[in-house]
Design a protein around this motif. Structure first.
Motif, PDB file in Angstrom:
ATOM      1  N   ASN A  12       0.740  -1.090   0.011  1.00  0.00           N
ATOM      2  CA  ASN A  12       0.044  -0.084  -0.019  1.00  0.00           C
ATOM      3  C   ASN A  12       1.063   1.127   0.052  1.00  0.00           C
ATOM      4  O   ASN A  12       1.483   1.601   1.063  1.00  0.00           O
ATOM      5  CB  ASN A  12      -0.958   0.026   1.230  1.00  0.00           C
ATOM      6  N   LYS A  13       1.255   1.546  -1.259  1.00  0.00           N
ATOM      7  CA  LYS A  13       2.111   2.831  -1.166  1.00  0.00           C
ATOM      8  C   LYS A  13       1.553   4.107  -0.969  1.00  0.00           C
ATOM      9  O   LYS A  13       2.472   5.181  -0.470  1.00  0.00           O
ATOM     10  CB  LYS A  13       2.699   2.979  -2.689  1.00  0.00           C
ATOM     11  N   LEU A  46      -4.309  -3.590  -2.347  1.00  0.00           N
ATOM     12  CA  LEU A  46      -4.556  -2.926  -0.963  1.00  0.00           C
ATOM     13  C   LEU A  46      -5.134  -1.352  -0.930  1.00  0.00           C
ATOM     14  O   LEU A  46      -5.291  -0.926   0.068  1.00  0.00           O
ATOM     15  CB  LEU A  46      -3.068  -2.789  -0.001  1.00  0.00           C
ATOM     16  N   LYS A  47      -5.259  -0.900  -2.025  1.00  0.00           N
ATOM     17  CA  LYS A  47      -5.703   0.470  -2.222  1.00  0.00           C
ATOM     18  C   LYS A  47      -7.122   0.626  -1.470  1.00  0.00           C
ATOM     19  O   LYS A  47      -7.899  -0.192  -1.747  1.00  0.00           O
ATOM     20  CB  LYS A  47      -5.943   0.587  -3.590  1.00  0.00           C
ATOM     21  N   ASP A  48      -7.191   1.813  -0.771  1.00  0.00           N
ATOM     22  CA  ASP A  48      -8.557   1.959  -0.016  1.00  0.00           C
ATOM     23  C   ASP A  48      -8.863   0.870   1.014  1.00  0.00           C
ATOM     24  O   ASP A  48      -9.989   0.776   1.460  1.00  0.00           O
ATOM     25  CB  ASP A  48      -9.727   2.077  -0.965  1.00  0.00           C
ATOM     26  N   SER A  49      -7.846  -0.010   1.354  1.00  0.00           N
ATOM     27  CA  SER A  49      -8.272  -0.864   2.406  1.00  0.00           C
ATOM     28  C   SER A  49      -7.919  -0.555   3.761  1.00  0.00           C
ATOM     29  O   SER A  49      -7.360   0.453   3.891  1.00  0.00           O
ATOM     30  CB  SER A  49      -7.625  -2.251   2.178  1.00  0.00           C
ATOM     31  N   LEU A 108      -0.365  -2.535   5.405  1.00  0.00           N
ATOM     32  CA  LEU A 108       0.730  -1.942   4.511  1.00  0.00           C
ATOM     33  C   LEU A 108       1.253  -2.968   3.546  1.00  0.00           C
ATOM     34  O   LEU A 108       1.558  -2.336   2.318  1.00  0.00           O
ATOM     35  CB  LEU A 108       1.750  -1.579   5.470  1.00  0.00           C
ATOM     36  N   LYS A 109       1.391  -4.276   3.778  1.00  0.00           N
ATOM     37  CA  LYS A 109       1.822  -4.989   2.862  1.00  0.00           C
ATOM     38  C   LYS A 109       1.154  -6.364   2.824  1.00  0.00           C
ATOM     39  O   LYS A 109       0.645  -6.898   3.962  1.00  0.00           O
ATOM     40  CB  LYS A 109       3.178  -5.323   2.954  1.00  0.00           C
ATOM     41  N   LEU A 120       1.043  -6.984   6.727  1.00  0.00           N
ATOM     42  CA  LEU A 120       1.808  -6.225   7.841  1.00  0.00           C
ATOM     43  C   LEU A 120       0.765  -4.935   7.973  1.00  0.00           C
ATOM     44  O   LEU A 120       0.346  -4.334   7.005  1.00  0.00           O
ATOM     45  CB  LEU A 120       2.989  -5.635   7.408  1.00  0.00           C
ATOM     46  N   ILE A 121       0.308  -4.876   9.141  1.00  0.00           N
ATOM     47  CA  ILE A 121      -0.777  -3.663   9.423  1.00  0.00           C
ATOM     48  C   ILE A 121       0.004  -2.743  10.248  1.00  0.00           C
ATOM     49  O   ILE A 121       0.685  -3.148  11.112  1.00  0.00           O
ATOM     50  CB  ILE A 121      -2.159  -4.005  10.119  1.00  0.00           C
ATOM     51  N   GLY A 122      -0.500  -1.434  10.011  1.00  0.00           N
ATOM     52  CA  GLY A 122       0.215  -0.230  10.669  1.00  0.00           C
ATOM     53  C   GLY A 122      -0.707   0.588  11.377  1.00  0.00           C
ATOM     54  O   GLY A 122      -1.942   0.696  11.184  1.00  0.00           O
TER      55      GLY A 122
END
Length: 154
Positions: A12-13, A46-49, A108-109, A120-122
């Motif tokens: 998720n850039k 992952l966009k908008d997730s 994030l990833k 990977l959640i942030g």
């Protein structure tokens, strides 16, 4: 040395552009049969997730895993909420932190580690517009410095 992730499938850039990421957690994903095949093929977005916590369990929402081509009628719904596998202490920490104003839980990833799909959640605090501009200025200044050093060396 940084953490080692397995084979990174999706990133998720926009997350680092839109949020100050303060803490990260590695979470497993509860998947249906055809979802892991689509993930291994790299068909994840992952966009908008975002992640939420309901009834003491963490879920990732709006993560798009494309339908598997050979999946016939047993295929999955692409954007269904998927349960995240975390330790109770991690979930309790996320509950406490995410209830503070301006904090969100962002994927994030997505990567494969030891044969398992992981996310990977942030824990992030939303950036204001001027924070984003300041980051862009710093990034451009670093690029200019690196370019000047490179020109000097050659």
């Amino acid at each position: 040395m940084g953490k080692s992730y397995g084979r990174v499938i999706a990133q998720n850039k926009k997350a680092n552009h839109d949020y100050f990421i303060e803490e990260t957690f590695e979470a497993g994903l509860v998947l249906q049969g055809t979802e892991i095949k689509s993930i291994r093929a790299g068909r994840v977005n992952l966009k908008d997730s975002f992640a939420t916590i309901r009834q003491g369990e963490a879920y990732v929402n709006n993560m798009h895993i494309s339908a598997y081509e050979q999946g016939n009628r047993y295929n999955h719904e692409p954007t269904r909420p998927r349960k995240l596998l975390l330790h109770r202490k991690q979930i309790d920490r996320l509950i406490g932190e995410s209830q503070r104003t301006g904090y969100s839980i962002i994927p994030l990833k997505v990567y494969i580690k030891n044969g398992f799909a992981k996310v990977l959640i942030g824990l992030g605090k939303g950036k204001k517009k001027y924070d984003k501009r300041e980051d862009l200025k710093q990034k451009q200044a670093k690029r200019d410095m690196d370019r000047a050093i490179k020109d000097r060396l050659s």
